[in-house]
Design a protein around this motif. Structure first.
Motif, short mmCIF file in Angstrom:
data_model
loop_
_atom_site.label_atom_id
_atom_site.label_comp_id
_atom_site.label_asym_id
_atom_site.label_seq_id
_atom_site.Cartn_x
_atom_site.Cartn_y
_atom_site.Cartn_z
N PRO A 1 18.10 9.85 8.58
CA PRO A 1 17.91 11.46 9.84
C PRO A 1 17.35 11.73 8.77
O PRO A 1 16.21 12.46 9.29
CB PRO A 1 19.18 11.89 9.61
N ASP A 2 16.79 11.79 7.45
CA ASP A 2 16.06 12.49 6.65
C ASP A 2 14.70 11.44 6.26
O ASP A 2 13.71 12.32 5.26
CB ASP A 2 16.62 12.48 4.95
N ALA A 3 14.64 10.76 6.40
CA ALA A 3 13.44 10.04 6.68
C ALA A 3 12.80 9.97 7.61
O ALA A 3 12.64 10.36 7.90
CB ALA A 3 13.91 8.34 6.70
N ARG A 4 10.72 9.71 7.35
CA ARG A 4 9.84 9.85 7.64
C ARG A 4 9.34 8.72 8.22
O ARG A 4 9.63 7.43 8.35
CB ARG A 4 8.74 10.08 6.67
N ILE A 5 9.41 8.55 9.50
CA ILE A 5 9.46 7.46 10.80
C ILE A 5 8.30 7.13 10.97
O ILE A 5 7.11 8.81 11.45
CB ILE A 5 10.78 7.91 11.53
N ALA B 1 8.01 7.34 0.43
CA ALA B 1 8.73 6.97 -0.18
C ALA B 1 9.78 6.94 0.79
O ALA B 1 9.80 8.49 1.38
CB ALA B 1 9.41 6.52 -1.62
N ASN B 2 10.92 7.16 1.17
CA ASN B 2 12.11 7.42 2.23
C ASN B 2 11.01 7.54 3.49
O ASN B 2 11.66 8.74 3.85
CB ASN B 2 12.36 9.19 1.95
N ALA B 3 10.85 6.42 3.38
CA ALA B 3 10.53 6.20 5.04
C ALA B 3 10.76 5.37 5.59
O ALA B 3 11.10 4.00 5.55
CB ALA B 3 8.53 6.48 4.72
N VAL B 4 10.67 4.86 6.70
CA VAL B 4 10.34 3.95 7.66
C VAL B 4 9.35 3.32 8.88
O VAL B 4 9.04 4.61 9.45
CB VAL B 4 11.44 3.72 8.80
N LEU C 1 0.55 -1.73 -0.19
CA LEU C 1 -0.23 -0.27 -0.18
C LEU C 1 0.64 1.13 -0.02
O LEU C 1 0.41 2.24 -0.96
CB LEU C 1 -0.60 0.32 1.18
N ALA C 2 1.97 1.48 0.81
CA ALA C 2 2.80 2.38 1.43
C ALA C 2 3.44 2.26 -0.75
O ALA C 2 3.39 3.89 -0.93
CB ALA C 2 3.61 1.88 2.02
N LYS C 3 3.82 1.82 -1.49
CA LYS C 3 4.69 1.86 -2.63
C LYS C 3 3.05 2.53 -3.53
O LYS C 3 3.48 3.32 -4.03
CB LYS C 3 5.04 0.63 -3.57
N GLU C 4 1.70 1.88 -3.36
CA GLU C 4 1.56 2.63 -4.30
C GLU C 4 0.57 3.99 -3.86
O GLU C 4 0.57 4.67 -4.27
CB GLU C 4 0.20 1.41 -3.40
N ALA C 5 1.03 4.31 -3.11
CA ALA C 5 0.42 5.71 -2.14
C ALA C 5 1.66 6.46 -2.17
O ALA C 5 1.74 7.68 -2.39
CB ALA C 5 0.18 5.86 -0.62
N GLY C 6 2.56 6.13 -3.14
CA GLY C 6 3.87 6.81 -2.99
C GLY C 6 4.62 6.93 -2.24
O GLY C 6 5.64 8.68 -2.38
#
Length: 430
Positions: free
Chosen positions: A60-64, A30-33, A23-28
């Motif tokens: 440090p730049d990823a959305r958690i 990225a750069n997330a944990v 679902l996350a890929k479908e929602a676009g």
């Protein structure tokens, strides 16, 4: 710009992590944990918090994004962590809208949930075994358990979506599926006609004839219906490996846990199964150091390992969960709970050793999961060379190597011993 999903806890969480990945890929996204948490024990929550902090240091730049049972139960706690960007509830994490949303806190009342949806996944990364959710939530109120607060009421998946998911997996080469849920033996009570778990499985196997192997996740022994018992006894595609939610081996502790079985009922269930399918291997969840547990009560739990001839143990030192009745009972000191858990794990290692020793010299159908390693029908771990992942190979279990058996492949011409032959060679007494 990568997406990482960190999973803690049960098989259901593992399945849901794969759903979120898709679902996350479908929602676009990225750069997330995404951190999918567990709330069963304090240790599970500690490990999740540690992973969140480590993820922030490494990326440090990823959305958690934090979700799962611990986040559902205590969303404010995780929202207050400086490393966390978003907190999602257990229902919201499985929707495209939830993962695409940007609200820092999106957690609704899980107690109001009345249905669960099957999502098509291609299996677990790098594995030939897949998990399919057939049930969600729990209506029971064991005194130690906080999971109903995280998962909501019991609700079942209808037969059609389950069949669709199994066909999807089988077409993509999956050789074994585990049917999973929070309280899987409660399946069907909320569906029209109230089909039992056994009735559902019989229909699934009939409608997905190309699926070679089916397993069940944790079962409550007193809820095993007659249809399911007949399948256990008669259906070769239903694997002879049952993991039981036992929790303790002392009747007073079981009563204080608000469990629905007695010690004698647990033992009788295992004997009854082995009477009709002697090759069955059992696993169990067991808790050490429950409130008020003394040495005699704990000794009953240790003795249950041999009385039920358990082979695979999941052992937990008791961990008080906020808001549960057990957290208000006289507590066993944590140091004692941890020490008893250590002794119980030692009993589990000895039990696994006995199981492996009995299987030496017998034949097994081994599903190879990764290079050099697979599982027999009864979940026995087998080291097997020169067999591709995803292949089911006949092997003679030659000798024990630590906590696994070394297998020797039988030539393809002999690759189909009967289920009866495999059971008789397993050497497991009823």
């Amino acid at each position: 710009m990568t997406l990482d999903v960190l999973t803690f806890g049960c098989r259901l969480n593992a399945y849901e992590s794969e759903v979120m990945r898709g679902l996350a890929k479908e929602a676009g996204l990225a750069n997330a944990v995404i951190v999918n948490t567990c709330a069963v024990t304090q240790e599970a929550e500690r490990q999740a918090c540690q992973a969140i902090r480590r993820a922030r240091r490494l990326r440090p730049d990823a959305r958690i994004i934090v979700t799962g049972c611990a986040a559902q139960i205590a969303p404010e706690r995780y929202a207050a962590m400086p490393e966390v960007d978003r907190v999602l509830g257990n229902a919201e994490k499985l929707t495209l809208a939830g993962l695409a949303d940007t609200a820092p806190l999106l957690v609704n009342d899980i107690a109001s949930a009345r249905e669960t949806v099957v999502h098509l996944i291609d299996g677990l990364d790098g594995r030939t075994r897949a998990i399919v959710q057939v049930q969600q939530g729990c209506d029971h109120r064991c005194t130690f358990c906080v999971i109903p607060q995280g998962r909501g009421p019991s609700r079942s998946v209808a037969l059609g979506p389950i069949v669709q998911q199994l066909r999807h997996l089988t077409e993509r080469g999956c050789r074994e599926v585990v049917l999973s849920g929070v309280d899987v033996t409660a399946y069907g009570a909320d569906l029209p006609g109230r089909p039992s778990l056994g009735q559902m499985i019989r229909r699934v196997l009939a409608q997905v004839p190309d699926l070679p192997r089916l397993r069940l996740s944790s079962l409550d022994p007193v809820e095993v219906d007659d249809d399911l018992f007949r399948l256990i006894a008669e259906e070769p595609r239903l694997m002879p490996h049952l993991h039981l939610s036992l929790q303790a081996g002392n009747d007073l502790v079981l009563k204080r846990m608000k469990r629905r079985h007695t010690r004698a009922e647990a033992i009788q269930f295992c004997r009854r199964v082995r009477a009709v399918r002697p090759e069955t291997a059992f696993g169990a969840d067991l808790i050490a150091g429950f409130p008020t547990e003394d040495e005699g009560m704990f000794a009953d739990t240790v003795a249950l390992v041999e009385a039920c001839d358990l082979a695979y143990l999941h052992v937990f030192p008791y961990s008080p969960r906020p808001g549960t009745p057990a957290s208000r009972m006289p507590q066993t000191p944590q140091a004692i709970a941890r020490e008893r858990a250590s002794r119980l794990r030692a009993a589990g290692r000895a039990a696994l050793g006995r199981h492996l020793d009995r299987r030496v010299g017998s034949l097994a159908q081994v599903l190879v999961e990764r290079d050099g390693f697979g599982r027999a029908e009864d979940f026995t771990p087998v080291m097997l060379k020169d067999v591709r992942p995803g292949e089911i190979a006949t092997a003679r279990l030659a000798h024990r190597s630590d906590e696994a058996l070394q297998g020797e492949r039988i030539p393809a011409a002999n690759d189909a011993p009967s289920v009866e032959a495999i059971g008789s060679e397993a050497g497991i007494a009823s």
